[in-house]
Design a protein around this motif. Structure first.
Motif, short mmCIF file in Angstrom:
data_model
loop_
_atom_site.label_atom_id
_atom_site.label_comp_id
_atom_site.label_asym_id
_atom_site.label_seq_id
_atom_site.Cartn_x
_atom_site.Cartn_y
_atom_site.Cartn_z
N LEU A 60 3.95 1.48 -1.08
CA LEU A 60 4.58 1.58 -2.40
C LEU A 60 3.62 2.17 -3.43
CD1 LEU A 60 6.56 -1.80 -2.72
CD2 LEU A 60 7.43 0.45 -2.12
N THR A 61 2.37 1.79 -3.33
CA THR A 61 1.36 2.33 -4.24
C THR A 61 1.27 3.85 -4.11
OG1 THR A 61 0.04 0.30 -4.22
CG2 THR A 61 -1.10 2.34 -4.82
N LEU A 82 4.49 5.50 -5.49
CA LEU A 82 4.56 5.45 -6.96
C LEU A 82 3.51 6.37 -7.58
CD1 LEU A 82 5.08 1.61 -7.40
CD2 LEU A 82 6.79 3.41 -7.66
N LEU A 83 2.33 6.43 -6.98
CA LEU A 83 1.31 7.33 -7.49
C LEU A 83 1.74 8.78 -7.37
CD1 LEU A 83 -1.55 7.87 -8.58
CD2 LEU A 83 -2.39 7.74 -6.21
N THR A 88 0.83 -1.21 0.00
CA THR A 88 0.00 0.00 0.00
C THR A 88 0.86 1.25 0.00
OG1 THR A 88 -1.72 -1.19 1.25
CG2 THR A 88 -1.83 1.23 1.22
N HIS A 116 -3.76 -1.82 -4.90
CA HIS A 116 -2.51 -2.43 -5.35
C HIS A 116 -2.47 -2.58 -6.86
CE1 HIS A 116 -2.11 -4.34 -1.07
NE2 HIS A 116 -1.88 -3.04 -1.08
N ALA A 129 3.64 1.59 -11.40
CA ALA A 129 5.00 1.08 -11.50
C ALA A 129 5.38 0.86 -12.97
CB ALA A 129 5.14 -0.22 -10.71
N LEU A 158 3.15 -5.94 -5.80
CA LEU A 158 1.90 -5.31 -6.24
C LEU A 158 1.11 -6.24 -7.16
CD1 LEU A 158 3.42 -1.80 -6.94
CD2 LEU A 158 1.90 -2.38 -5.06
N ALA A 214 9.99 1.07 -8.27
CA ALA A 214 8.89 0.56 -9.11
C ALA A 214 9.22 -0.84 -9.61
CB ALA A 214 8.64 1.51 -10.27
N GLY A 217 -1.24 0.63 -7.99
CA GLY A 217 0.20 0.68 -7.79
C GLY A 217 0.95 -0.06 -8.88
#
Length: 788
Positions: free
Chosen positions: A163-164, A167-168, A161, A227, A234, A214, A207, A230
């Motif tokens: 990481l999402t 990255l967003l 979550t 996810h 990525a 993800l 990513a 995400g």
């Protein structure tokens, strides 16, 4: 023996993440274990997205403080739970040896470091590899391995979550949608290159690493869709950046996904491989066709790093010089200065300073020598043993979805070989390593009873004392360093030199081990000195001489302190040379001290011609001061010019296209009366600076003074093409027309000068116009005319 085995089949209930349901457990123990849980939860969720605006490094320093906070809080709570219950659970596994090996190697390398303070606490540019951070990462690893009891599912979902979100946010920044643009405090985020991970390529590495987590997420409800977002972000980031390093890391992760998925599920199903195969196909195709979204990438900066060959050269040279322990953690920049800077001669990066190699492997080898290499081999052995256990224990891996964690671990291994790690990437590496342990050993643990075993009780007591001391020391130095950097950032932001100096003093008081602070403080002292010297004379001010003396002493002492803290840092010696140089004419003998300091910097960074240019500039300035002080110093001035010439020639010999040194050599020849030699120097650089009117004017003036009037005329015309209102070019053009008896064009040039607002009342120009209009010329004196 004082221990008992616990398994999922029921010999002993497994402790839950927040604490056991054992009704006999003290409430205090439950609270402590809950604190461990929430420290880990907060740390895992915040790390990829965390940044604050108050420090010079809005990412690394803040993530460092967060890491220390998570590790310190978790360790204290875990130790208090141990003391409260008299028992603790432990999951011995092969990865522990690798993690402890890296910690031990880092400790040894720090003890024998060439810049011990830097290795212990890290620098402003390199933090993740310092001993303090490695200790914190190690603590977090063991807390996750030995406190988490749901086999890592909660932390895995939290990491995916986070990481999402990272990255967003990074993707939106890249395409120009700046989330915080309307908040003044976060104006620094108003850049397409800014993200919460690090550099643009650093975001791309995250990513690539995060694709298995993800894409393989088994979350339900809104987390499942989050996810998926995400995963799309990525892939989008990888497509935009389209760099072979990122695709290689991603493809390794996808190959790991396919391999471990096949080991878990022997029945082949194409649906399980859609995501990894799609990523591999996209990556290979885009690399082959060299696809580029120019419109998007045009707004992104180019990340500059030493080549793999150069990084390998630096690491190999350090390995030969200091085989056992290397240069020490966080000291790659010193190694690069010594062994890599010479390879940048005659390139646009000749003055660049690199704080990390092209990959984390090169930086690690240069920082830790043979001891860290052995530790990495132990870790590699542990990974191999883990893979073998993965193959044998299919029941466990099917239950925990281990294939996605292990695919991520393999992607991290590829990243370690291809890209330098920052705080976020290093945190994720330790966390994924811990999660990989939980996928294979998460259902078993060994419970130790400290109350009924003297040895365990003694070790536990000593461990509690040592852990508490470690946390307190880490918290003290970590918070002090953070507050110091806040003060330093405020100093850099202030425009008033007095206010800036006060903040710098505060920064040094909070953290007296940073050579960077002392360098900046020495320059601030020079600023205060200049301010004092430029004040109007005031006979009532009887303390001015004392203040001037204090500022000079402070500038020197602060610069010296920086060299004492880090004597192998070329920047410190260059700064000391600059301080002495600024005291020319105020303090006797500083010319020699300045030259010696610059020479020391040159010795530490061989191949950098800039230091010899600085020595040449020092003697050139000294020559000018001597000439101004009277003809009695003519011989000393001439000797200083010879020294300047010698050093400028060294710089040019070292870097044949070093324009500034070539230009300065031309100035020396001009002052020595060697006009032809001066012209040759400026002619070398003029073709590469034909958009610089000032340089062309000086060349034109040299032509004029050397009697080459036609060349002077053409060059001055070129100056006026670039800058039509260049008064001095118009003035000398007037003189040339006057010498040619072309009075009408001479008058035109004079009128152009008078048309410029700054010259409309210039008496010299008005007199010239009057003379020309009266038909009077002074061609024979034209060559002696000075610029306006």
């Amino acid at each position: 023996m004082g221990s008992a085995e616990a398994s999922a089949d029921g010999q002993e209930a497994v402790l839950a993440m927040a604490g056991s349901n054992n009704s006999q457990m003290a409430d205090g123990t439950k609270i402590y274990r809950a604190i461990v849980k929430w420290a880990l939860v907060i740390g895992v969720f915040l790390m990829p997205i965390f940044f604050l605006p108050w420090t010079t490094s809005v990412l690394e320093l803040n993530k460092g403080l967060l890491t220390l906070g998570v590790a310190g809080t978790g360790l204290i709570a875990w130790l208090l739970a141990l003391v409260s219950s008299g028992r603790f659970s432990w999951r011995p596994n092969v990865f522990d040896k690798g993690v402890l090996g890296i910690l031990g190697a880092t400790l040894v390398a720090t003890i024998f470091s060439i810049a011990r303070v830097n290795s212990l606490f890290g620098g402003l540019n390199v933090l993740s590899s310092s001993l303090m951070m490695v200790c914190a990462f190690t603590v977090i690893y063991f807390l996750v391995v030995n406190s988490v009891q749901d086999e890592g599912r909660t932390l895995t979902n939290l990491l995916a979550t986070s990481l999402t979100l990272a990255l967003l946010f990074g993707f939106l920044q890249i395409v120009g949608v700046h989330v915080f643009k309307f908040i003044d405090l976060f104006k620094f985020t108003d850049s397409n290159a800014f993200n919460s991970v690090g550099s643009i390529n650093g975001l791309g590495v995250l990513a690539a690493i995060g694709l298995p987590l993800l894409g393989g997420s088994k979350s339900r409800g809104w987390l499942k869709y989050a996810h998926m977002v995400g995963l799309v972000m990525a892939i989008a980031i990888l497509v935009i950046l389209n760099w072979w390093v990122l695709w290689t890391i991603a493809i390794v992760g996808m190959a790991g996904w396919i391999t471990f998925e096949s080991l878990v599920n022997e029945r082949f199903s194409i649906s399980r491989f859609i995501v990894p195969m799609t990523v591999i196909v996209i990556g290979v195709f885009l690399m082959v066709v060299n696809f580029s979204l120019t419109a998007v990438k045009a707004n992104l900066p180019t990340e500059v790093a030493p080549s793999f060959q150069l990084s390998n050269r630096v690491a190999g040279s350090v390995f030969k010089e200091s085989l056992i322990t290397g240069y020490g953690p966080s000291n790659f920049s010193i190694a690069f200065d010594k062994y890599g800077a010479s390879q940048l001669v005659n390139s646009t990066l000749s003055g660049a300073k690199f704080y990390a190699g092209t990959s984390e492997l090169f930086s690690t080898v240069a920082s830790g020598g043979l001891v860290i290499v052995l530790a990495l081999l132990v870790m590699l052995w542990a990974v191999i043993q883990g893979v073998l256990r993965f193959i044998r224990d299919k029941q466990a891996v099917q239950r925990t979805n281990a294939q996605y964690i292990w695919a991520t671990l393999f992607a991290l291994g590829a990243a370690f070989l291809l890209y330098p790690f920052n705080m976020t990437l290093m945190f994720v590496a330790y966390l994924v390593l811990a999660l990989a342990v939980l996928t294979l050993w998460g259902d078993t643990s060994r419970v130790y009873d400290a109350e009924h075993n003297v040895a365990i009780s003694l070790v536990s007591s000593l461990g509690f004392i040592g852990g508490l001391i470690l946390v307190l020391v880490g918290a003290y130095f970590g918070i002090s360093a953070y507050i110091a950097d806040v003060q330093y950032a405020q100093a850099l932001a202030k425009t008033d030199i007095n206010d800036a100096s006060a903040s710098l003093v505060s920064a040094v008081n909070w953290n007296g081990q940073s050579d960077t602070y002392y360098r900046t403080a020495s320059q601030a002292a020079l600023g205060l000195l200049s301010q004092e010297l430029n004040k109007k004379a005031d006979k009532t001010d009887t303390q001015q001489a004392t203040r001037i003396q204090n500022y000079m002493s402070s500038a020197i002492n602060l610069a010296k302190k920086a060299t004492e803290l880090s004597p192998r840092e070329s920047l410190n010696w260059s700064n000391l040379g600059n301080v002495y140089q600024n005291l020319l004419g105020l303090v006797g003998g500083v010319d020699v001290l300045s030259a010696n300091a610059y020479q020391k910097a040159a010795d530490l960074r061989p191949g950098d011609a800039s230091f010899y240019n600085q020595i040449g500039s020092l003697y050139l300035a000294e020559s000018q001061l001597l000439r101004q002080s009277g003809s009695q110093n003519a011989s000393q001035a001439a000797a200083a010019l010879v020294s300047a010439e010698t050093n400028f020639k060294k710089a040019v010999d070292m870097s044949s296209n070093y324009g500034l040194a070539i230009y300065n050599l031309g100035i020396v020849y001009d002052q020595q009366g060697k006009l032809s030699d001066a012209i040759k120097q400026l002619e070398k650089i003029a073709p590469y600076n034909n958009d610089q009117p000032n340089l062309l004017f000086e060349l034109g003036l040299l032509y004029y003074r050397n009697g080459e009037k036609d060349k002077a005329f053409n060059t001055l015309q070129q100056v006026l093409v670039l800058q039509p209102d260049y008064s001095n070019a118009l003035w000398y053009l007037t003189l040339i027309y006057e010498e040619r008896k072309d009075i009408s064009n001479a008058i035109v040039q004079v009128k152009k000068i008078l048309a410029i607002e700054a010259n409309k009342d210039n008496q010299t120009v008005l007199d010239k116009l009057q003379q020309l209009e009266a038909g009077q010329t002074a061609a024979s004196k034209g060559i002696n005319q000075k610029p306006l």
